[in-house]
Design an enzyme around this catalytic site. Structure first.
Site, PDB file in Angstrom:
ATOM      1  N   HIS A  21       0.848  -1.191   0.000  1.00  0.00           N
ATOM      2  CA  HIS A  21       0.000   0.000   0.000  1.00  0.00           C
ATOM      3  C   HIS A  21       0.885   1.244   0.000  1.00  0.00           C
ATOM      4  CE1 HIS A  21      -3.378  -2.380   2.039  1.00  0.00           C
ATOM      5  NE2 HIS A  21      -2.303  -3.092   2.367  1.00  0.00           N
ATOM      6  N   TYR A  22       0.309   2.398  -0.333  1.00  0.00           N
ATOM      7  CA  TYR A  22       0.913   3.647   0.116  1.00  0.00           C
ATOM      8  C   TYR A  22       0.003   4.248   1.175  1.00  0.00           C
ATOM      9  CZ  TYR A  22      -1.876   6.411  -3.400  1.00  0.00           C
ATOM     10  OH  TYR A  22      -2.859   6.999  -4.164  1.00  0.00           O
ATOM     11  N   THR A  23       0.591   5.134   2.010  1.00  0.00           N
ATOM     12  CA  THR A  23      -0.173   5.657   3.136  1.00  0.00           C
ATOM     13  C   THR A  23      -1.210   6.689   2.719  1.00  0.00           C
ATOM     14  OG1 THR A  23       1.623   7.241   3.508  1.00  0.00           O
ATOM     15  CG2 THR A  23       1.632   5.212   4.830  1.00  0.00           C
ATOM     16  N   GLU A  33       2.501  -0.880   4.592  1.00  0.00           N
ATOM     17  CA  GLU A  33       2.203   0.500   4.218  1.00  0.00           C
ATOM     18  C   GLU A  33       3.523   1.217   3.927  1.00  0.00           C
ATOM     19  OE1 GLU A  33      -0.515   2.303   3.795  1.00  0.00           O
ATOM     20  OE2 GLU A  33      -2.155   1.119   4.674  1.00  0.00           O
ATOM     21  N   HIS A  58      -2.359  -3.176  -3.398  1.00  0.00           N
ATOM     22  CA  HIS A  58      -3.705  -2.994  -2.858  1.00  0.00           C
ATOM     23  C   HIS A  58      -4.717  -2.861  -4.000  1.00  0.00           C
ATOM     24  CE1 HIS A  58      -6.244  -0.761   0.422  1.00  0.00           C
ATOM     25  NE2 HIS A  58      -6.693  -1.978   0.178  1.00  0.00           N
ATOM     26  N   ASP A  95      -3.616   2.278  -4.924  1.00  0.00           N
ATOM     27  CA  ASP A  95      -2.249   2.287  -4.399  1.00  0.00           C
ATOM     28  C   ASP A  95      -1.581   0.908  -4.518  1.00  0.00           C
ATOM     29  OD1 ASP A  95      -4.297   1.692  -2.309  1.00  0.00           O
ATOM     30  OD2 ASP A  95      -2.583   1.441  -0.991  1.00  0.00           O
TER      31      ASP A  95
END
Length: 251
Positions: A34-36, A99, A141, A151
């Site tokens: 994921h990215y945050t 993340e 994700h 993401d």
């Protein structure tokens, strides 16, 4: 739980209260990246550890490569949400979530830093080794939640991970002008596209109709495997890349 020993030796532990038991006696067989999507890494770390957020991940990788573990790999973190892969819908129970600090598309979407990606590579290798996770199950994700999530996005350097021995990839076929399957199309070619996407693991109905769900799944595939052009149209480049990807699979 006041604390635990990190599964990843280089990680700092900061416990999140947002976790539970993996359901149906499932064990991790997938890594989801994921990215945050938040302005700062500190803010993302605080949010993932806030009981009010009801979200968490096993790991957070900061821009400088610092790794924080918030949930034990043996437990179920709350990172994937509504998602599916190969028909399984409780992705949280069978995955380890990572993340990666990046503000995301809504906040400028800068590129990922090399030091950060090196840390992600090492972390993924450690997780995959501990749980015998195959390369084909290191996913975005957006792969498991197409349309709902985008993401870590088209700037994420999947090729760098693959070159280091993490994940599954083939060289994307060149983008050229030509016919493409698009929303409203139907017939055997659309059915073949949907069948190939489903065979790789994407959640798409094999109907022979190029509907909205098919388009967002094609977009998810492009973000991961053909990021040069993410438009949801199944052009020749998309089809050839998907065919090569399936031909390279060893399950």
């Amino acid at each position: 739980m006041s604390g635990f020993l990190p599964d990843e030796p280089s990680a700092e532990v900061r416990v999140s209260p947002n976790f539970g038991l993996r359901r149906d006696m499932l064990k991790p067989d997938m890594i989801v990246l994921h990215y945050t999507g938040m302005a700062t890494g500190a803010g993302a770390e605080a949010w993932l550890c806030d009981p009010a957020s009801e979200v968490s991940s096993h790991y957070l990788v900061h821009e400088n490569g610092h790794i924080v573990q918030m949930v034990r790999e043996s437990d179920r973190a709350w990172h994937a949400g509504k998602s599916s892969w190969f028909g399984r819908t409780d992705i949280n129970s069978c995955s380890v979530g990572i993340e990666i600090v990046n503000p995301g598309h809504s906040l400028g979407y800068p590129g990922f830093r090399r030091r950060q990606i090196n840390a992600v590579i090492g972390l993924c290798k450690g997780i995959a080794g501990r749980h015998a996770i195959p390369a084909t199950r290191v996913l975005a994700h957006s792969d498991v939640a197409p349309g709902r999530k985008i993401d870590p996005g088209e700037k994420f350097p999947w090729a760098a991970l693959f070159e280091a021995g993490v994940g599954h990839l083939v060289p994307a076929a060149p983008v050229r002008r030509g016919a493409a399957l698009k929303p409203g199309d139907n017939g055997a070619d659309v059915e073949a596209l949907q069948s190939m996407l489903a065979l790789y693991g994407y959640g798409v109905e094999i109907s022979g109709i190029f509907d909205h769900q098919t388009r967002i799944v094609v977009e998810a595939f492009q973000r991961h495997f053909r990021p040069r052009l993410v438009d949801g149209l199944a052009d020749g480049s998309t089809m050839r890349t998907l065919q090569k990807l399936l031909a390279s699979v060893s399950r």
